[in-house]
Design a protein around this motif. Sequence first.
Motif, short mmCIF file in Angstrom:
data_model
loop_
_atom_site.label_atom_id
_atom_site.label_comp_id
_atom_site.label_asym_id
_atom_site.label_seq_id
_atom_site.Cartn_x
_atom_site.Cartn_y
_atom_site.Cartn_z
N ASP A 47 0.82 -1.34 -0.06
CA ASP A 47 -0.07 0.08 -0.12
C ASP A 47 0.79 1.20 0.04
N HIS A 48 2.32 0.94 0.17
CA HIS A 48 3.24 2.37 0.26
C HIS A 48 3.07 3.07 -1.23
N GLN A 49 3.19 4.15 -1.36
CA GLN A 49 3.16 4.91 -2.36
C GLN A 49 4.21 4.56 -3.43
N LEU A 50 5.47 4.15 -3.06
CA LEU A 50 6.58 3.62 -4.02
C LEU A 50 6.08 2.34 -4.62
N SER A 51 5.24 1.50 -3.84
CA SER A 51 4.61 0.23 -4.52
C SER A 51 3.58 0.38 -5.60
N THR A 52 2.94 1.46 -5.31
CA THR A 52 1.88 1.98 -6.22
C THR A 52 2.54 2.28 -7.69
N LEU A 53 3.41 3.50 -7.21
CA LEU A 53 4.37 3.91 -8.22
C LEU A 53 5.01 3.00 -9.22
N LEU A 54 5.77 2.29 -8.41
CA LEU A 54 6.84 1.15 -9.20
C LEU A 54 6.31 -0.28 -9.16
N GLY A 55 5.32 -0.58 -8.57
CA GLY A 55 5.02 -2.13 -8.51
C GLY A 55 5.74 -2.76 -7.38
#
Length: 136
Positions: A47-55
């Motif tokens: 759910d972190h923003q980096l996970s959303t952005l990068l996968g």
Amino acid sequence: MTTPLPRHLLPPSLLQIADYCGEAVMWKVWSYYGGGHLFVPMRCGPDHQLSTLLGVSDAVKFCEVFGGDTLTIPKAESAKRAVRNGLIRQARLEGADHFSLCRRFGLTERQIISICGQPQLPQVNLDLFDNPGETP
């Protein structure tokens, strides 16, 4: 900008991200965080923003490499400008006129002329009552 920037024009900090995490990750980070700072956590969940952005998998790798660091992500304006100017020169060589380039790139005619390295045509200022066909 839709045209990827050539590697030789990129700042070292962006090249470091590309070298460790791949160019696709670097482009995503640059496009989202460019011109700012990014604190990279040691770990990030789905759910972190980096996970959303990068996968998730790329975010995990990014955190493994840069976790705990605060990265300054440059805007890379000089690199973007160099690419834009190259596109302008190429379009001019292919026959595009100054005015169409002004509209396409959102620049003034003076800027287009300067970028293309061509002399500006002389300005003719006529008085309201001058007749251009008459000679004094």
